[in-house]
Design a protein around this motif. Structure first.
Motif, PDB file in Angstrom:
ATOM      1  N   GLY A 140       0.862  -1.325   0.174  1.00 56.96           N
ATOM      2  CA  GLY A 140       0.065  -0.155   0.079  1.00 56.96           C
ATOM      3  C   GLY A 140       1.051   1.185  -0.037  1.00 56.96           C
ATOM      4  O   GLY A 140       1.820   1.260   0.467  1.00 56.96           O
ATOM      5  N   ASN A 153       0.355   5.947  -0.743  1.00 55.67           N
ATOM      6  CA  ASN A 153      -0.627   7.161  -0.904  1.00 55.67           C
ATOM      7  C   ASN A 153       0.085   8.342  -1.126  1.00 55.67           C
ATOM      8  O   ASN A 153       1.349   8.646  -0.315  1.00 55.67           O
ATOM      9  N   GLN A 213      -4.163   6.548  -4.408  1.00 54.50           N
ATOM     10  CA  GLN A 213      -4.200   5.633  -3.122  1.00 54.50           C
ATOM     11  C   GLN A 213      -4.040   4.331  -3.793  1.00 54.50           C
ATOM     12  O   GLN A 213      -4.764   3.881  -4.746  1.00 54.50           O
ATOM     13  N   THR A 235      -3.793   0.241  -2.967  1.00 56.44           N
ATOM     14  CA  THR A 235      -3.941  -0.747  -1.927  1.00 56.44           C
ATOM     15  C   THR A 235      -3.855  -2.221  -2.784  1.00 56.44           C
ATOM     16  O   THR A 235      -3.642  -2.165  -4.224  1.00 56.44           O
ATOM     17  N   ASP A 236      -3.839  -3.213  -2.313  1.00 55.60           N
ATOM     18  CA  ASP A 236      -3.544  -4.745  -2.997  1.00 55.60           C
ATOM     19  C   ASP A 236      -4.492  -5.091  -4.307  1.00 55.60           C
ATOM     20  O   ASP A 236      -5.689  -4.979  -3.944  1.00 55.60           O
TER      21      ASP A 236
END
Length: 300
Positions: free
Chosen positions: A136, A138, A241, A243-244
């Motif tokens: 992750g 950001n 952003q 994430t997986d």
């Protein structure tokens, strides 16, 4: 006696008016001085961007002809670096960190374009420690296209202002026999004719797996996406952003583009790093651009 009293009253009124006028003049003067002080305070501002985890590459050439790159901790003293000053400097009136780029002969490998662009370094001074989608990440910035030239067709030159770039680990590099660690950029965010346009990578063969995913030729460009809102030459915010298996790009906290598909999931094989600044997308002789960054923050 009446004349004397009348004269005395007139004099008292006159003196009273003079005192009030003088007092008002003093108040006005003091107020003006306060306003001037406030203006002076507002005239000198810095962006406050923390550069301790960023290196920068600019269009200036080193002795070997390659573009100049400056890493931490040297980048922290960019204001006193004579080689960087033309390309990366403070606009103390606007409170911005400015990135200037034009088509120089000093370009990085695998591109014909010049840049004044930051490269994330999770470990300052080291490019070998990066992040994956499963871990992750950001990035959020407030920025502005300050000025940019136009091409012969009358359209503004394009500028990439943010990226997520892939990178092979040393083991992956050796496994496929590649001479460097370069991998495709998963994300490119453009300022294009006053709007924000997003381009990502997609697999050419959805059945590819394992080491087959590591080759640059395995990945192609998607059709791209342009946000509705026109930012023009005004300030705007961009957030990415990760994430997986998922990536979201947000413009001004009110427009979202979500990528949640097989391409994102299989991209998880790569390490990545963020980039931000001014990657000028033209070789036009008289072309150039200036991008202002007011805020830039990365979290993991």
């Amino acid at each position: 006696m009446n004349k004397i009293r009348l004269f005395s009253l007139c004099m008292i009124c006159f003196l009273s008016m003079q005192l009030k006028a003088q007092s008002s003049s003093v108040d006005d003067h003091q107020q003006t001085q306060v306003q001037k002080k406030k203006k002076k305070k507002k005239r000198f501002k810095l962006s406050g961007i923390d550069l301790s985890h960023w290196s920068v590459t600019v269009p200036a050439a080193r002795e070997d002809g390659k573009p100049l790159s400056v890493e931490p901790p040297a980048i922290l003293d960019y204001g006193n670096n004579e080689a960087l000053k033309p390309y990366m400097y403070n606009d103390s009136i606007k409170g911005a960190l400015v990135f200037y780029a034009y088509p120089s002969e000093a370009t990085t490998a695998n591109t014909k374009y010049s840049r004044s662009e930051l490269r994330e370094q999770m470990v300052p001074g080291d490019n070998n420690t990066n992040w994956t989608f499963s871990q992750g990440a950001n990035m959020k910035g407030k920025l502005q296209m300050d000025e940019v030239t136009k091409a012969a067709d009358g359209k503004y030159h394009k500028v990439i202002v943010m990226q997520i770039h892939g990178r092979l680990t040393n083991e992956q590099r050796d496994a496929i026999g590649q001479k460097d660690n370069n991998a495709p950029p998963m994300l490119k965010i453009y300022w294009q004719d006053g709007k924000i346009r997003v381009k990502t990578k997609v697999l050419k063969n959805l059945n590819a797996h394992g080491e087959d995913l590591l080759y640059t030729k395995a990945w192609g460009d998607d059709k791209g996406f342009t946000f509705e809102q026109e930012v023009g030459f005004k300030k705007f915010t961009l957030e990415v952003q990760v994430t997986d298996g998922r990536m979201v790009v947000i413009l001004n906290n009110n427009e979202y583009k979500v990528y949640d598909d097989i391409h994102m999931r299989k991209w998880g094989i790569f390490e990545n790093y963020f980039k931000a600044g001014n990657y000028f997308q033209s070789r036009d002789k008289d072309g150039s651009a200036r991008v202002n960054y007011y805020e830039l923050e990365v979290t993991h």
